[in-house]
Design a protein around this motif. Sequence first.
Motif, PDB file in Angstrom:
ATOM      1  N   VAL A  67      -4.891   5.121  -5.973  1.00 35.43           N
ATOM      2  CA  VAL A  67      -4.744   3.705  -6.140  1.00 35.43           C
ATOM      3  C   VAL A  67      -5.925   2.878  -6.551  1.00 35.43           C
ATOM      4  O   VAL A  67      -6.919   3.175  -5.767  1.00 35.43           O
ATOM      5  CB  VAL A  67      -3.736   3.201  -5.027  1.00 35.43           C
ATOM      6  N   ARG A 121       7.603   2.574   0.342  1.00 33.11           N
ATOM      7  CA  ARG A 121       7.737   4.024  -0.111  1.00 33.11           C
ATOM      8  C   ARG A 121       9.217   4.185  -0.982  1.00 33.11           C
ATOM      9  O   ARG A 121       8.912   4.629  -2.128  1.00 33.11           O
ATOM     10  CB  ARG A 121       7.878   5.126   0.997  1.00 33.11           C
ATOM     11  N   THR A 123      -4.891   2.028   3.678  1.00 33.56           N
ATOM     12  CA  THR A 123      -5.735   1.810   2.622  1.00 33.56           C
ATOM     13  C   THR A 123      -6.225   3.173   1.997  1.00 33.56           C
ATOM     14  O   THR A 123      -6.366   3.404   0.714  1.00 33.56           O
ATOM     15  CB  THR A 123      -6.742   0.834   3.117  1.00 33.56           C
ATOM     16  N   ASP A 162      -6.939   7.359  -1.641  1.00 36.20           N
ATOM     17  CA  ASP A 162      -6.939   8.835  -1.806  1.00 36.20           C
ATOM     18  C   ASP A 162      -5.704   9.473  -2.786  1.00 36.20           C
ATOM     19  O   ASP A 162      -5.909  10.373  -3.417  1.00 36.20           O
ATOM     20  CB  ASP A 162      -6.607   9.806  -0.463  1.00 36.20           C
ATOM     21  N   ALA A 163      -4.656   8.659  -2.827  1.00 32.00           N
ATOM     22  CA  ALA A 163      -3.738   9.036  -3.992  1.00 32.00           C
ATOM     23  C   ALA A 163      -4.125   8.528  -5.189  1.00 32.00           C
ATOM     24  O   ALA A 163      -3.191   8.747  -6.359  1.00 32.00           O
ATOM     25  CB  ALA A 163      -2.061   8.240  -3.385  1.00 32.00           C
ATOM     26  N   MET A 177       1.021   3.928  -2.990  1.00 29.53           N
ATOM     27  CA  MET A 177       0.617   5.454  -2.680  1.00 29.53           C
ATOM     28  C   MET A 177       1.603   6.348  -3.298  1.00 29.53           C
ATOM     29  O   MET A 177       1.245   7.475  -3.876  1.00 29.53           O
ATOM     30  CB  MET A 177       0.413   5.536  -1.064  1.00 29.53           C
ATOM     31  N   LEU A 230      -5.072   6.093   2.655  1.00 24.72           N
ATOM     32  CA  LEU A 230      -4.151   7.110   1.974  1.00 24.72           C
ATOM     33  C   LEU A 230      -3.850   6.599   0.624  1.00 24.72           C
ATOM     34  O   LEU A 230      -3.579   7.244  -0.620  1.00 24.72           O
ATOM     35  CB  LEU A 230      -2.708   6.855   2.791  1.00 24.72           C
ATOM     36  N   ALA A 231      -3.676   5.343   0.183  1.00 22.53           N
ATOM     37  CA  ALA A 231      -3.518   4.654  -1.090  1.00 22.53           C
ATOM     38  C   ALA A 231      -4.704   5.128  -2.029  1.00 22.53           C
ATOM     39  O   ALA A 231      -4.683   5.528  -3.220  1.00 22.53           O
ATOM     40  CB  ALA A 231      -3.339   3.253  -1.064  1.00 22.53           C
ATOM     41  N   LYS A 250       1.686   9.112  -6.893  1.00 19.52           N
ATOM     42  CA  LYS A 250       1.945  10.486  -6.981  1.00 19.52           C
ATOM     43  C   LYS A 250       2.900  11.028  -8.277  1.00 19.52           C
ATOM     44  O   LYS A 250       2.879  12.128  -8.564  1.00 19.52           O
ATOM     45  CB  LYS A 250       2.555  11.066  -5.830  1.00 19.52           C
ATOM     46  N   LEU A 279       0.802  -1.248   0.161  1.00 21.08           N
ATOM     47  CA  LEU A 279       0.042   0.137   0.204  1.00 21.08           C
ATOM     48  C   LEU A 279       0.845   1.260  -0.083  1.00 21.08           C
ATOM     49  O   LEU A 279       0.445   2.103  -0.592  1.00 21.08           O
ATOM     50  CB  LEU A 279      -0.915  -0.064   1.367  1.00 21.08           C
ATOM     51  N   SER A 280       1.974   1.213   0.742  1.00 23.07           N
ATOM     52  CA  SER A 280       2.967   2.298   0.649  1.00 23.07           C
ATOM     53  C   SER A 280       3.438   2.613  -0.354  1.00 23.07           C
ATOM     54  O   SER A 280       3.639   3.859  -0.980  1.00 23.07           O
ATOM     55  CB  SER A 280       3.982   2.259   1.915  1.00 23.07           C
TER      56      SER A 280
END
Length: 411
Positions: free
Chosen positions: A71, A300, A63, A68-69, A13, A65-66, A17, A9-10
């Motif tokens: 994904v 990340r 989940t 919202d980005a 995310m 954050l991903a 971007k 997920l990281s």
Amino acid sequence: VVGGGPAGLSAAMVAAKRPGTRVLVFEREEAAGGIPRHCDHTGWGLRDLRWSYSGPSYARRLTKLAVDAGVHILTDTTVRKVESSGEDRIVHTVSPRGIQSYTASAVILATGCRESTRHSLLLPGKRPLGVFNTGTLQQFVHLKRIVPGTVAVVFGSEHVAFSAVMTLNKAGMKIAAMVEPDGYPHSFLPVSWSFERWYGFRLLLNCRIVNIHGNHRLTGITVEDTTTNRRTDLACDTLIVSGAFKPEITLAVESNLPIDPAAESVLADSFLHTERKGIFACGNVLHGAETGDIAALEGRWAGVQAGRYLDNRLSEPRRVRIECAAPIAWISPGNVIAPILDIPSFLYTMRVTRRIRNATVVARFGGETVWKKRYGTLTPHRRIAVPVHTWTLGADPGRNDVIRLSIEEAA
Ligand SMILES: Cc1cc2nc3c(=O)[nH]c(=O)nc-3n(C[C@H](O)[C@H](O)[C@H](O)COP(=O)(O)OP(=O)(O)OC[C@H]3O[C@@H](n4cnc5c(N)ncnc54)[C@H](O)[C@@H]3O)c2cc1C
């Protein structure tokens, strides 16, 4: 991205971007989040999100954050194989929608790790119901609200074994004992000391399981003290086999990715780029169980590097192998890109095969000692972070393409 745990997920995310990138996460479970979904205690997310979450809320937060980005997450979808065809990576999946294939420019493997079973640990005896891993226990208790028994023994004493104790206690079960074959607990001493007293069980060191009893349901086990050969019967209807984590490399093997035989993990370099162009790896598929926040930070880093790969900016000036001498078990990732200028300090982790006191770990490169550090005690199954990013900077590598890592033990 294959695997929707903290690492996947990281990675997703961060990769999302990059302008113009579409990121898809494949997750075989019914929801994304990985192990923390069913690890309902606090302490998750300290190093990546700088907050202490419970496992389920950490899983939900990552989940969100991903998503919202930007994904897209496909759950109930298992990836069976990743193939390369020219500049494309073909991802083969199976799901309730059927067998499907997806084409990607880059793939990030984040399939996590798994615990060893009683069979792979060669525990002898009958095969009754009631013998399972911590992950299964936590799925029963936290996801399905099932109490799997009344009295349990936990086999193993690393951090996750104590997580199992908390789960058993939460389910209202009694913990009869924790059994550890080595002469010391693999988790921190204050943890084992306080858990024994708080939860009222005995930690049996130097003990191995020599029999498992029960025809239908488990009725007990026999343990043997390896220092005295004395045998003791312990009545229990649940045996939790904890730890001895292995990277989940089934997909990597199916996809013909080179494997590091010592760590039994995917072979990758400082950019978490595997030996196959355009395929990256991050999280516990690289090294077995590390904490969720370390897996997320690696994710990340992999997401950033996958983006640089898509931009054709992933330069690899030089690939250097790290060779470990016993009693070092392995280092992960197994390769280094030299010279390394900006890789993060958390990236490289090392393990030893046995407990060593007063040890000095030494790295040699190009005939020079490039790093050495003295440790009071090194313990197997525990993370030893090593600052590989500093090693090749000052040294003249000459024609040398191997960093040699060894341990000097005090006499
Ligand atoms: C039982 C257990 C308890 C743990 N307890 C703790 C703890 O209390 N605290 C802590 O910090 N760490 C704990 N850990 C370590 C934990 O593994 C890490 O914290 C973290 O979950 C690692 O993240 P990850 O993304 O690398 O792997 P995971 O969280 O394991 O995520 C991997 C994901 O990939 C999916 N997947 C695998 N193969 C495929 C495939 N072929 N196709 C599609 N999806 C796939 C899996 O379903 C899973 O969701 C525990 C580990 C275990 C096994």
